[in-house]
Design a protein around this motif. Structure first.
Motif, PDB file in Angstrom:
ATOM      1  N   ALA A 151       0.814  -1.227   0.000  1.00 12.06           N
ATOM      2  CA  ALA A 151       0.000   0.000   0.000  1.00 12.06           C
ATOM      3  C   ALA A 151       0.845   1.273   0.000  1.00 12.06           C
ATOM      4  N   ASP A 152       1.889   1.342   0.822  1.00 13.02           N
ATOM      5  CA  ASP A 152       2.705   2.548   0.923  1.00 13.02           C
ATOM      6  C   ASP A 152       4.000   2.446   0.125  1.00 13.02           C
ATOM      7  N   ILE A 153       4.131   1.407  -0.680  1.00 10.97           N
ATOM      8  CA  ILE A 153       5.416   1.143  -1.322  1.00 10.97           C
ATOM      9  C   ILE A 153       5.324   1.089  -2.840  1.00 10.97           C
ATOM     10  N   ARG A 154       4.385   0.340  -3.360  1.00 12.25           N
ATOM     11  CA  ARG A 154       4.353   0.068  -4.800  1.00 12.25           C
ATOM     12  C   ARG A 154       4.288   1.355  -5.614  1.00 12.25           C
ATOM     13  N   ASP A 155       5.263   1.497  -6.518  1.00  9.81           N
ATOM     14  CA  ASP A 155       5.359   2.648  -7.434  1.00  9.81           C
ATOM     15  C   ASP A 155       5.563   3.966  -6.702  1.00  9.81           C
ATOM     16  N   LYS A 156       6.049   3.915  -5.470  1.00  9.48           N
ATOM     17  CA  LYS A 156       6.304   5.143  -4.713  1.00  9.48           C
ATOM     18  C   LYS A 156       7.803   5.280  -4.433  1.00  9.48           C
ATOM     19  N   VAL A 157       8.199   6.491  -4.038  1.00 11.44           N
ATOM     20  CA  VAL A 157       9.575   6.741  -3.620  1.00 11.44           C
ATOM     21  C   VAL A 157       9.637   6.490  -2.114  1.00 11.44           C
ATOM     22  N   VAL A 158      10.440   5.512  -1.727  1.00 13.66           N
ATOM     23  CA  VAL A 158      10.502   5.070  -0.327  1.00 13.66           C
ATOM     24  C   VAL A 158      11.915   5.295   0.198  1.00 13.66           C
ATOM     25  N   MET A 159      12.020   5.763   1.426  1.00 12.74           N
ATOM     26  CA  MET A 159      13.327   5.954   2.054  1.00 12.74           C
ATOM     27  C   MET A 159      13.383   5.175   3.361  1.00 12.74           C
ATOM     28  N   VAL A 160      14.536   4.575   3.627  1.00 11.86           N
ATOM     29  CA  VAL A 160      14.759   3.838   4.867  1.00 11.86           C
ATOM     30  C   VAL A 160      15.999   4.408   5.530  1.00 11.86           C
ATOM     31  N   THR A 161      15.860   4.916   6.759  1.00 15.02           N
ATOM     32  CA  THR A 161      17.041   5.339   7.518  1.00 15.02           C
ATOM     33  C   THR A 161      17.535   4.154   8.347  1.00 15.02           C
ATOM     34  N   GLY A 162      18.823   4.146   8.624  1.00 21.25           N
ATOM     35  CA  GLY A 162      19.401   2.978   9.302  1.00 21.25           C
ATOM     36  C   GLY A 162      19.356   1.761   8.399  1.00 21.25           C
ATOM     37  N   ALA A 163      19.525   1.976   7.078  1.00 24.03           N
ATOM     38  CA  ALA A 163      19.353   0.908   6.098  1.00 24.03           C
ATOM     39  C   ALA A 163      20.400  -0.194   6.240  1.00 24.03           C
ATOM     40  N   GLY A 164      21.521   0.098   6.879  1.00 23.01           N
ATOM     41  CA  GLY A 164      22.550  -0.918   7.036  1.00 23.01           C
ATOM     42  C   GLY A 164      22.396  -1.767   8.279  1.00 23.01           C
ATOM     43  N   ALA A 211       9.122   2.747  -6.854  1.00 25.57           N
ATOM     44  CA  ALA A 211       9.748   3.438  -7.984  1.00 25.57           C
ATOM     45  C   ALA A 211      11.228   3.671  -7.694  1.00 25.57           C
ATOM     46  N   VAL A 212      11.512   4.178  -6.484  1.00 28.67           N
ATOM     47  CA  VAL A 212      12.888   4.422  -6.041  1.00 28.67           C
ATOM     48  C   VAL A 212      12.979   4.026  -4.573  1.00 28.67           C
ATOM     49  N   LEU A 213      14.079   3.375  -4.202  1.00 25.68           N
ATOM     50  CA  LEU A 213      14.343   3.045  -2.805  1.00 25.68           C
ATOM     51  C   LEU A 213      15.611   3.778  -2.398  1.00 25.68           C
ATOM     52  N   VAL A 214      15.490   4.707  -1.441  1.00 24.67           N
ATOM     53  CA  VAL A 214      16.619   5.509  -0.971  1.00 24.67           C
ATOM     54  C   VAL A 214      17.123   4.916   0.343  1.00 24.67           C
ATOM     55  N   LEU A 215      18.388   4.566   0.375  1.00 24.01           N
ATOM     56  CA  LEU A 215      19.001   3.986   1.570  1.00 24.01           C
ATOM     57  C   LEU A 215      19.813   5.064   2.275  1.00 24.01           C
ATOM     58  N   VAL A 216      19.589   5.238   3.569  1.00 27.29           N
ATOM     59  CA  VAL A 216      20.316   6.243   4.347  1.00 27.29           C
ATOM     60  C   VAL A 216      20.975   5.562   5.536  1.00 27.29           C
ATOM     61  N   ASP A 217      22.284   5.783   5.678  1.00 31.50           N
ATOM     62  CA  ASP A 217      23.003   5.268   6.849  1.00 31.50           C
ATOM     63  C   ASP A 217      24.313   6.035   6.965  1.00 31.50           C
ATOM     64  N   ASN A 218      24.837   6.142   8.195  1.00 35.28           N
ATOM     65  CA  ASN A 218      26.125   6.814   8.375  1.00 35.28           C
ATOM     66  C   ASN A 218      27.271   5.830   8.538  1.00 35.28           C
ATOM     67  N   ALA A 219      26.987   4.510   8.469  1.00 32.02           N
ATOM     68  CA  ALA A 219      28.025   3.486   8.550  1.00 32.02           C
ATOM     69  C   ALA A 219      28.362   3.055   7.120  1.00 32.02           C
ATOM     70  N   GLU A 220      29.542   3.411   6.649  1.00 30.25           N
ATOM     71  CA  GLU A 220      29.894   3.224   5.241  1.00 30.25           C
ATOM     72  C   GLU A 220      29.818   1.766   4.806  1.00 30.25           C
ATOM     73  N   TYR A 221      30.457   0.870   5.569  1.00 29.80           N
ATOM     74  CA  TYR A 221      30.512  -0.525   5.132  1.00 29.80           C
ATOM     75  C   TYR A 221      29.134  -1.178   5.174  1.00 29.80           C
ATOM     76  N   ALA A 222      28.358  -0.878   6.229  1.00 30.36           N
ATOM     77  CA  ALA A 222      27.005  -1.444   6.315  1.00 30.36           C
ATOM     78  C   ALA A 222      26.143  -0.989   5.149  1.00 30.36           C
ATOM     79  N   LEU A 223      26.260   0.296   4.781  1.00 31.73           N
ATOM     80  CA  LEU A 223      25.489   0.825   3.655  1.00 31.73           C
ATOM     81  C   LEU A 223      25.945   0.186   2.350  1.00 31.73           C
ATOM     82  N   TYR A 224      27.247   0.045   2.186  1.00 25.40           N
ATOM     83  CA  TYR A 224      27.787  -0.593   0.968  1.00 25.40           C
ATOM     84  C   TYR A 224      27.296  -2.031   0.849  1.00 25.40           C
ATOM     85  N   THR A 225      27.273  -2.763   1.964  1.00 25.51           N
ATOM     86  CA  THR A 225      26.872  -4.169   1.939  1.00 25.51           C
ATOM     87  C   THR A 225      25.426  -4.334   1.494  1.00 25.51           C
ATOM     88  N   ILE A 226      24.512  -3.571   2.094  1.00 28.65           N
ATOM     89  CA  ILE A 226      23.098  -3.735   1.726  1.00 28.65           C
ATOM     90  C   ILE A 226      22.848  -3.200   0.317  1.00 28.65           C
TER      91      ILE A 226
END
Length: 661
Positions: free
Chosen positions: A275-288, A305-320
């Motif tokens: 419902a809140d995801i399909r064809d929408k722009v979604v952002m997740v903080t703490g994505a790693g 439509a777009v999934l934006v990943l936000v995290d301040n841990a470089e390696y965790a963000l790179y992995t996901i």
């Protein structure tokens, strides 16, 4: 036994040559024996008989070669290969008939069925014997095991193990009376009550649980019984992994802790998950993080439509980000993934990201969650959890984000630690913003307990301690916690967020609380070890109690008040709780911000206790920065590079407050 090992280690072309020679001798012997049994010995005494024997001996390997008999690897011989061998031997009988006719029909037709039977027994039997000899040569290197479950998965596992490898299956155990006492895949089937005696009699070193489709409550019952035995227990992957091809039946692994908890997953509601995801722009903080990464996996499968990943841990963000890109390349989704390396404390940067991508749904899972660390880093814990969330929420309101789902915790209920207090405060902020008439963003909070396998979970810690030989450290003998798997928690967060109308706190049904000491004991026993205690002084691993850590509670709660309502999802409840109006909360946040800017630790704690958080700190101040500053001032020793008169005013005020207390 050494000669047998040497035979097995011969090159394959040498073994095939020896097999051809053996077939020639066996064919010749079978023909002679068939003629003797049929009473036609005189037919082979002339020169034509010698020619018949010679031609049969020379042409039979050629017939079997054409049929591919010599390409069969005997250790992997199965029913299909046995049928091919039988067909090849039948052709060898036809070959004998043709040669006999060409030489003037020296033999009567009575000889052929006798010859066919003898050849099948001799040549087929020799291959079965060689296969058993190979298995015998490997047995000293293999662990004898018993398979729990004689169904389809158990049979497939037994076949895989019998071909070689690490384990040697000796027997089945099954609850179904119809199978008990019978032979399945050549192995006897026993009643589960016989397991203890089987272990002693057969020297079994492992129990393999092969019931992937059994309900989790049933698996829990079985594992509780197996935990009393003196051998480790492993399991095969679940039915979903087997069907999807992500795992095979012989991929044995340690028992999953969720099997010990016995909680049955509930199928997702498709109308909620997308419902809140399909064809929408979604952002997740703490994505790693543990929850954030699983949210990303499940969100991507819903086709944003777009999934934006936000995290301040470089390696965790790179992995996901790399994992999600692999999913995209496999065709699992046609979305776009954007990784943003930034802290949620950067309010202006967060506003820029929300505006640039046009974010419509935001799942906020970023937070400092480790209780003792936040307790010892009071200022940064509040700066990140409270004011990082505040800046993000205000940016979401300004950029007209449609839905803001905040991931909360059971530690926010009557908190005894700073981490829990900060999460309860963020709940109040979201509730207050949701109540503003000018706010078009739909805020909701989802509260749940511990997740299995997360970076802070006790389960991987216990497993490492068991592998090291112990001891296993538990903080208190009576401490209990709620547990949920990461995939289930993420799935329920997505569904709860879709049900909110604004300002609700959704509480996930975590099942029954688990006593941590019992969990540790079961993990030890299922590893094939004994708990060392007063009743078992000769046990393997001791459980030691280290005492509650700063801010830790014996029992966690999920609800603050009694105003709880069911939702259409059986695992999700909703609660309308008391909250502050925005003007009062805004004034409080101003005071709190001023206190953390000047690192006034005691003032921070005082403010947290004055707020309607029901914050009940159970320990003294443990922040090492405050303690070091307190010790220097109280002993009137200057800090490095700072004279006594230059000590911060806030520190002197706090010292006076401490002495007055």
């Amino acid at each position: 036994m050494q000669w047998l090992v040497a035979l097995v280690m011969l090159p394959r072309r040498v073994k095939r040559g020896l097999l051809r020679m053996a077939d020639v001798l066996l064919m010749t012997g079978c023909l002679l024996l068939a003629v003797m049994i049929s009473g036609e010995w005189e037919a082979l005494q002339g020169p034509e008989g010698a020619i018949l024997l010679g031609v049969v001996a020379l042409t039979t390997p050629l017939v079997l070669e054409v049929m591919g008999i010599y390409r069969i690897v005997l250790r992997y011989m199965n029913q299909h290969m046995a049928l091919t061998l039988a067909l090849g031997l039948l052709l060898s009988v036809v070959n004998l008939l043709v040669i006999d006719l060409l030489l003037g029909q020296l033999l009567s037709l009575h000889v052929l069925p006798v010859f066919a039977l003898l050849v099948l027994v001799a040549v087929g039997g020799m291959r079965l014997l060689l296969r058993e000899l190979y298995q015998l040569s490997r047995r000293p290197q293999r662990q004898p095991v018993v398979i729990y479950g004689a169904g389809e998965a158990g049979c497939e596992l037994a076949r895989a193990l019998q071909h070689g490898g690490r384990y040697w299956p000796r027997a089945f155990v099954d609850d179904w009376r119809g199978l008990q006492g019978s032979l399945v895949e050549g192995l006897p089937v026993h009643h589960p009550d016989e397991l203890d005696s089987l272990i002693q009699r057969l020297g079994l070193e492992l129990v393999l649980l092969a019931i992937p489709s059994a309900p989790r409550c049933r698996r829990r019952e079985i594992l509780e019984k197996l935990a009393r035995l003196s051998v480790p227990v492993q399991t095969i992957p679940g039915s979903e992994d087997l069907v999807s091809g992500r795992a095979s039946v012989n991929d044995t692994c340690n028992v999953a802790v969720e099997d010990l908890l016995g909680r049955e997953p509930v199928p997702a509601f498709p109308e909620l998950t997308g419902a809140d995801i399909r064809d929408k722009v979604v952002m997740v903080t703490g994505a790693g993080g543990s929850i954030g990464a699983e949210l990303c996996r499940q969100i991507l499968l819903q086709g944003p439509a777009v999934l934006v990943l936000v995290d301040n841990a470089e390696y965790a963000l790179y992995t996901i980000e790399q994992e999600l890109q692999r999913l995209l390349r496999s065709g699992a989704s046609h979305s776009s993934v954007k990784a943003q390396l930034v802290s949620i404390q950067r309010g202006e940067r967060m506003r820029e990201i929300l505006a640039s991508f046009g974010v419509q749904t935001l799942y906020h899972a970023a937070a400092y969650k480790h209780v003792p660390l936040v307790e010892a880093n009071l200022v940064e814990g509040i700066r990140n959890n409270v004011f990082g969330t505040l800046g993000l929420a205000m940016a979401a309101v300004e950029e007209k984000v449609e839905t803001f789902v905040m991931v909360s915790t059971d530690k926010a209920v009557r908190p005894t630690n700073v981490m829990g207090a900060t999460k309860r405060l963020t709940e109040l902020m979201c509730q207050a913003l949701a109540a503003l008439e000018t706010c078009s963003t739909r805020f909701c909070m989802v509260r749940f307990g511990n997740v299995l396998g997360s970076s802070g979970s006790v389960v991987p810690l216990f497993r490492r301690q068991i592998e090291r030989g112990g001891p296993v450290e538990v903080t208190h003998p009576e401490i209990t916690r709620f547990f949920m798997t990461i995939p289930e928690a993420a799935q329920l967060v997505i569904q709860a967020g879709a049900m909110g109308s604004g300002g609700e706190v959704f509480v996930l049904d975590m099942g029954e609380p688990v006593r941590i000491a019992d969990l540790a004991a079961n993990m030890i026993r299922l590893s094939g070890l004994e708990v060392k205690d007063d009743n078992h002084p000769d046990g393997d691993i001791e459980i030691v109690y280290t005492g509650l850590r700063p801010g830790e509670k014996l029992f966690e709660e999920l609800l603050i008040g009694g105003d709880v309502h069911a939702t259409r999802h059986p695992r999700i409840m909703t609660s309308r709780e008391v909250f502050w109006e925005w003007p009062a909360l805004e004034a409080f946040l101003g005071e709190l911000y001023e206190a953390i800017q000047h690192s006034r630790h005691l003032r921070i704690l005082q403010l947290l206790q004055e707020a309607p958080l029901d914050y009940r700190p159970a320990d003294r101040m443990v922040d090492p920065v405050w303690q070091a500053r307190h010790d220097r001032i109280s002993s009137k020793l200057p800090a490095a590079g700072v004279g006594p008169r230059e000590a911060p005013v806030s520190a002197r005020v706090e010292l006076q407050a401490t002495k007055s207390v």
